[in-house]
Each structure stands twice: as structure tokens, then as C-alpha cells.
Design a protein around this motif. Sequence first.
Motif, short mmCIF file in Angstrom:
data_model
loop_
_atom_site.label_atom_id
_atom_site.label_comp_id
_atom_site.label_asym_id
_atom_site.label_seq_id
_atom_site.Cartn_x
_atom_site.Cartn_y
_atom_site.Cartn_z
N GLN A 105 0.82 -1.21 0.00
CA GLN A 105 0.00 0.00 0.00
C GLN A 105 0.86 1.27 0.00
O GLN A 105 1.94 1.31 0.60
CB GLN A 105 -0.92 -0.01 1.23
CG GLN A 105 -1.90 1.15 1.32
CD GLN A 105 -2.86 1.21 0.13
OE1 GLN A 105 -2.57 1.89 -0.85
NE2 GLN A 105 -3.97 0.50 0.22
N TYR A 137 -1.00 -1.16 -9.25
CA TYR A 137 -1.61 -1.32 -7.92
C TYR A 137 -2.86 -0.46 -7.81
O TYR A 137 -3.93 -0.92 -7.39
CB TYR A 137 -0.56 -0.93 -6.87
CG TYR A 137 -0.96 -1.18 -5.43
CD1 TYR A 137 -0.39 -2.24 -4.72
CD2 TYR A 137 -1.86 -0.36 -4.76
CE1 TYR A 137 -0.71 -2.47 -3.39
CE2 TYR A 137 -2.20 -0.59 -3.44
CZ TYR A 137 -1.61 -1.64 -2.75
OH TYR A 137 -1.95 -1.86 -1.43
N GLU A 141 -6.69 -1.75 -7.43
CA GLU A 141 -7.41 -1.36 -6.22
C GLU A 141 -8.73 -0.68 -6.57
O GLU A 141 -9.78 -0.95 -5.94
CB GLU A 141 -6.52 -0.41 -5.40
CG GLU A 141 -7.06 -0.09 -4.02
CD GLU A 141 -6.06 0.73 -3.20
OE1 GLU A 141 -5.79 0.38 -2.05
OE2 GLU A 141 -5.55 1.75 -3.73
N ALA A 144 -11.14 -3.37 -7.76
CA ALA A 144 -11.60 -4.16 -6.61
C ALA A 144 -12.66 -3.42 -5.81
O ALA A 144 -13.61 -4.03 -5.30
CB ALA A 144 -10.41 -4.51 -5.71
N LYS A 145 -12.53 -2.11 -5.72
CA LYS A 145 -13.51 -1.31 -4.96
C LYS A 145 -14.91 -1.49 -5.51
O LYS A 145 -15.88 -1.69 -4.76
CB LYS A 145 -13.12 0.18 -4.99
CG LYS A 145 -14.11 1.08 -4.28
CD LYS A 145 -13.61 2.51 -4.17
CE LYS A 145 -13.86 3.28 -5.43
NZ LYS A 145 -13.58 4.73 -5.28
N ILE A 166 -11.27 -0.67 2.95
CA ILE A 166 -10.21 -0.95 1.97
C ILE A 166 -9.34 0.28 1.69
O ILE A 166 -8.23 0.14 1.17
CB ILE A 166 -10.76 -1.52 0.65
CG1 ILE A 166 -11.74 -0.55 -0.01
CG2 ILE A 166 -11.41 -2.87 0.88
CD1 ILE A 166 -12.20 -0.96 -1.40
N SER A 171 -3.29 -4.14 1.19
CA SER A 171 -3.32 -4.93 -0.05
C SER A 171 -1.92 -5.12 -0.62
O SER A 171 -1.02 -4.31 -0.39
CB SER A 171 -4.22 -4.26 -1.08
OG SER A 171 -5.54 -4.17 -0.60
N ASN A 198 -7.28 -13.13 1.87
CA ASN A 198 -7.80 -11.76 1.85
C ASN A 198 -9.30 -11.67 1.53
O ASN A 198 -10.01 -12.66 1.62
CB ASN A 198 -6.98 -10.99 0.81
CG ASN A 198 -6.74 -11.85 -0.43
OD1 ASN A 198 -6.05 -12.86 -0.37
ND2 ASN A 198 -7.35 -11.49 -1.53
N THR A 201 -9.23 -11.56 -4.58
CA THR A 201 -7.97 -11.56 -5.34
C THR A 201 -8.28 -11.27 -6.80
O THR A 201 -9.19 -11.88 -7.37
CB THR A 201 -7.26 -12.92 -5.24
OG1 THR A 201 -6.99 -13.21 -3.87
CG2 THR A 201 -5.96 -12.93 -6.02
N MET A 272 -6.53 -8.10 -2.33
CA MET A 272 -7.22 -6.97 -1.69
C MET A 272 -7.46 -7.27 -0.21
O MET A 272 -8.24 -8.15 0.13
CB MET A 272 -8.54 -6.72 -2.43
CG MET A 272 -9.52 -5.78 -1.73
SD MET A 272 -8.87 -4.14 -1.40
CE MET A 272 -9.15 -3.30 -2.95
N HIS A 273 -6.74 -6.54 0.63
CA HIS A 273 -6.88 -6.67 2.08
C HIS A 273 -7.53 -5.41 2.66
O HIS A 273 -7.29 -4.30 2.16
CB HIS A 273 -5.50 -6.81 2.74
CG HIS A 273 -4.90 -8.16 2.64
ND1 HIS A 273 -5.01 -9.11 3.63
CD2 HIS A 273 -4.16 -8.74 1.66
CE1 HIS A 273 -4.36 -10.20 3.27
NE2 HIS A 273 -3.85 -10.01 2.08
#
Length: 315
Positions: A105, A137, A141, A144-145, A166, A171, A198, A201, A272-273
Motif C-alpha cells: 500500500q 496497484y 485497487e 476491486a472497490k 479498503i 493490499s 484476503n 484476489t 485486496m486486504h
Amino acid sequence: MNTIPSVNLTDFLSNDPIKKQKFIDEIGHAYENIGFVALKGHFLDTELVDSLYSEIKNFFDLPTEIKEKYEIPGIGGQRGYVSFGKESAKGKKEGDLKEFWHFGQYVDRNSKYAEEYPANVSVKELPKFDEVGKETYKMLEKTAKYVLRSLALHLGLEETYFDNYIKNGNSILRPIHYPPIKTEPKGAERAAAHGDINLITLLMGAQGKGLQVQNHKGEWIDAIAEPDELMINVGDMLSRHSNNKLKSTIHRVTNPPKEMWGTSRYSIPFFMHPISDMKLDVLENCIDENNPKQFDDITSGAFLDERLRELGLKK
């Protein structure tokens, strides 16, 4: 299910409520039944993807002694280089046949997470490597959102439920190199059967044979994406949080047939964490008479720590 369904994020992002609901229904059904989808309409453009593959190939082609300079002790492999065979699947003693890099991150210096996360590692030999990794990245991200927004609606939550968890989440972008196989692997695979830790993914590089997913009958099925698709799967954190309504599916990367041993494989998952203090307690609306609470309360940080120890990355 014996095939991986394909969905298009542009349906969710459209102003058409019917298309948006269709996407929510399709991805929800896929994640309840197989745990994987192939996704079109993401935010990665072809130029960025080509640049990233070029940079990571350049990195993994560096001499071993240079790569090992970027292996940082004491951080559980969370940033920089992790050398060949270091990681093994939960319950496996053989190391996976891979080496990899971790981008983490990018937080503001005044963020409370700046002290919690290790700093990203800069590769001096490759001037564009860091910049291309950071841009990839950010685009993954962002993708993923919106996937998580669709899943929030599927679970009966407010659409932006996951957004604050998030933002500044822990991540990881992991370019992986599976080198040519030189001798008969004794019980080792490129990536042994495992579930991800997580929330979700996002995987680049599933365009050829190798990635396999286990369906509910215990059968292994090939997961092969089209050139413009990402493969996206549910991880254990989201499975816990949804009381296993959304399935974290066991998957693996098999060794190629012997005539292909001389070839490398590259794949690039984005794990994605959430932030470490997110509670993964089972959601109330995922518990009923037929589905009693299956998991103890835990934070994502504690769960991650537990799993890194199981993988041999943390002592």
C-alpha cells in the motif's frame, strides 16, 4: 459449475439499473457457487499491462545475487523480493516452485498506517519498475472497490460498506515468476492447492493453462481468462465475514507437461486486504436457522498474522 462465469464491470458502472442488477446477480451467483469469475471492463489498459510484464521479466532476469539484495529480513516477505521455494501452502512442507515480488500500500506519511506497513522497496537497476508497479496497484485497487460494492449490495449491505475498510488497506500486488523446471519435482507444484487469505484476489496472467479451481464436487476445472479479463476470486476473509455465503475456493497452479518444463510462467495477483482493525465478525444478515454462525470473531490483522505463520513466511 464446471466453467468460470464471465461478467463485465461496465454493466455495474452503467447508469442502467437493469444492467447493474444483472451484474450483481451474476457475480453473486458465481461467488456463492464456485468462488471465481472472469471480469471484463476493468481499469487496466493494454499499455500498462505490457509495461508491467516487461518490467517484471526484467527484474526476474536479474542475477540471483542482485535479487537477493531486495529480500528484506524480519517482515514476513510483505515487501520486496521473496526467493524461490520460500513459501509453501498451508499444511505442505514442500516449497512452491516460484519466486515473487511484493508491492504494498502507498499511504500518506501522516496516516496511522504509515508506521504499521513496511515501506515499499525500490529497485535501483530498473528505473521504471516502481512507477509501473504503483500505477498497476492503483488501477487494480480501483477495480476491486467496485467489485466489492457489487458484493455489498448482493449481501444486503449499503453499497459503500467496504469503502472505508479498503482505503489504506494492507493490499499486496504480487508479480510471480514460475521458473523453468529443471528436475522432476518431488511433491512440489508451482503453487500447491490453497485458499487465499484476503477479501478478494484479482489475477492477471491466467490466460494459459495451469490455474485450476476445485468445484463443490471436488473436481479440478481449468480457469482460463480471455486476453482482456482478470480472474477474480473470493478470499477467506470475505468468506468468514459472509458466513461462507460467498465461497473461498481452493485453487492451484499445476506443473506443465514435461515438454513445457523449459518455459517460464508469470502471473500477477492483487490481494485486496482491508485495514488491520476491520472486524471480520460474521454479518448478522448472513446468519439464520439453516446457516448458524460458523466462525469466531477476529480482526483482519490477527487473521493475516495467523495465516502468514502457517505459510512459513512469519516465525
